[in-house]
Design an enzyme around this catalytic site. Structure first.
Site, PDB file in Angstrom:
ATOM      1  N   LYS A  91       1.116  -1.419   0.112  1.00 46.89           N
ATOM      2  CA  LYS A  91       0.149  -0.521   0.121  1.00 46.89           C
ATOM      3  C   LYS A  91       0.634   1.281  -0.040  1.00 46.89           C
ATOM      4  O   LYS A  91       0.515   2.667  -0.373  1.00 46.89           O
ATOM      5  CB  LYS A  91      -1.090   0.089   1.056  1.00 46.89           C
ATOM      6  N   SER A 143       1.675  -9.895  -0.972  1.00 46.90           N
ATOM      7  CA  SER A 143       1.396  -8.609  -0.779  1.00 46.90           C
ATOM      8  C   SER A 143       1.840  -7.207   0.176  1.00 46.90           C
ATOM      9  O   SER A 143       1.480  -6.582   0.472  1.00 46.90           O
ATOM     10  CB  SER A 143       0.222  -7.932  -1.297  1.00 46.90           C
ATOM     11  N   GLU A 150      -9.815   4.944   2.762  1.00 45.75           N
ATOM     12  CA  GLU A 150     -10.854   4.318   2.602  1.00 45.75           C
ATOM     13  C   GLU A 150     -10.118   3.801   3.537  1.00 45.75           C
ATOM     14  O   GLU A 150      -8.995   2.988   2.953  1.00 45.75           O
ATOM     15  CB  GLU A 150     -11.558   3.810   1.771  1.00 45.75           C
TER      16      GLU A 150
END
Length: 395
Positions: free
Chosen positions: A86, A375, A108
């Site tokens: 992210k 990830s 969000e």
């Protein structure tokens, strides 16, 4: 008229008039700064010196031997600062917002990793930060809520709808319409109205840019398959992007099947969804018989979204990428398996990709190569997985 930001029939800009100015301003700024040498120098410096890029491409020798087939490499996005992919997108968007003169970021979050990354970038760049998170997810990911607050961010629990990721997105979009002048909506996935799917993809494409060069350096050739988990799809599109022209490389996205794609408790959008319009884009969405967005379920808060990014929908339509369902049970087994075999605890999201690789690798010859994108790291999921196994632990 063929509108901009289309991937085949998918994408577009289905937004209220109140957001049009903000979207146009963002698109104009991005078109300028993406080619700006100074912007790219600053972003590369942040990636390398703050986030810890390039991330490692690790040969999982023990995993390869255990499964007895293709060679398996892990792209270690879990080693980035804040513990997931992210941060790649957030550093890019936060820097862009700063250049645009914005002083406040909103976001969000589902699993909390995007919220943590946004709160981190806001702290670093001296910006205000507000994160919207479904109330259900604030309970599942209490540790990440605390991390965001620790970083100086406000966390707003969203109680509408299913109180999960889709409702957090809706609330963040509503908030953006109220304060366009000083606020940038740092959207966390390759979804939403144009230009978000393109912006997020471009910042996440650093994953495949690195892994492509790394595998050429290590093996002298491209992989046979690249596997990544898909919710909205940002780590997957980042993992796939620089391989799209390489037809010999299979691109495999692993969707959260929850309790199975033959049940209502699933979030496997490509496998069970239909074309619709939601959150500013046309794509595949899980819908009920009346065409309303259906409640979705996954053990993974990060994959618990009823849609998929428009570029993934297009890659599916043209047959360039495959999207396979992975159940909760399979993902939890893979979470535990990778932890034991390689000493790497993956995020439950990433474990969906590991689960499919565990099926695929043994069917392939030993000289074949698979890259799995890990990830994120799994610290945030340990309590939830323990509960899934019937053990109640305190975080």
């Amino acid at each position: 008229m063929e509108s901009k930001g289309r991937f085949g029939v998918h994408g577009g800009q289905y937004i209220p008039e109140t957001l049009m100015n903000a979207i146009n301003e963002l698109e104009k700024a991005y078109e300028y700064y993406k080619n700006d040498l100074e912007f790219n120098r600053e972003l590369t410096q942040l990636f390398n010196e703050y986030a810890g890029r390039p991330s490692l491409l690790y040969y999982a020798e023990k995993l390869t031997k255990e499964l007895g087939g293709a060679k398996i490499y892990l792209k270690r996005e879990d080693l980035n600062h804040t513990g997931s992919h992210k941060i790649n997108n957030v550093l890019g968007q936060a820097l862009l917002a700063k250049k645009m003169g914005k002083t406040r970021l909103i976001a969000e979050t589902g699993a909390g990793q995007h919220g943590v990354a946004t709160a981190t970038a806001a702290a670093l760049l001296g910006m205000e930060c507000v994160v919207f998170m479904g109330e259900e997810d604030t309970k599942r990911q209490a540790l990440n809520v605390y991390r965001m607050k620790l970083l100086g961010s406000d966390v707003i629990p969203v109680t509408t709808g299913t109180a999960t990721l889709k409702d957090a997105v809706s609330e963040a979009m509503r908030e953006w319409t109220k304060r366009i002048s000083d606020t940038h909506y740092c959207l966390g996935s390759v979804m939403g109205p144009h230009p978000f799917p393109t912006i997020v993809r471009d910042f996440q494409a650093v994953i495949s840019r690195e892994s492509r060069q790394q595998i050429l350096d290590k093996e002298g050739r491209l992989p046979d398959a690249v596997i990544a988990c898909v919710g909205g799809g940002s780590n997957a599109i980042g993992s796939f992007y620089h391989y799209i022209p390489d037809e010999s490389v299979r691109l495999i996205g692993c969707e959260a099947a929850g309790r199975g794609i033959d049940t209502f408790e699933t979030a496997a959008t490509v496998n069970t969804g239909r074309i619709g319009i939601f959150h500013g884009m046309k794509s595949y969405f899980c819908q009920d018989e009346y065409g309303q967005i259906a409640p979705v379920y996954s053990i993974s808060a990060g994959l618990d979204y009823p849609g998929v990014g428009p570029e993934h929908a297009h890659l599916h339509d043209i047959g360039r990428a495959e999207y396979v369902p992975v159940t909760d049970d399979e993902a939890v087994n893979a979470f535990e398996y990778l932890s034991r075999v390689e000493g790497i605890i993956p995020a439950i999201e990433s474990a969906h990709a590991v689960a499919y690789a565990m099926k695929l690798a043994p069917t392939m010859d030993k000289e074949k190569i698979i890259i799995i994108t890990i990830s994120g790291r799994g610290d945030k999921d340990c309590a939830a997985i323990a509960r899934y196994r019937g053990e109640d632990i305190y975080e």
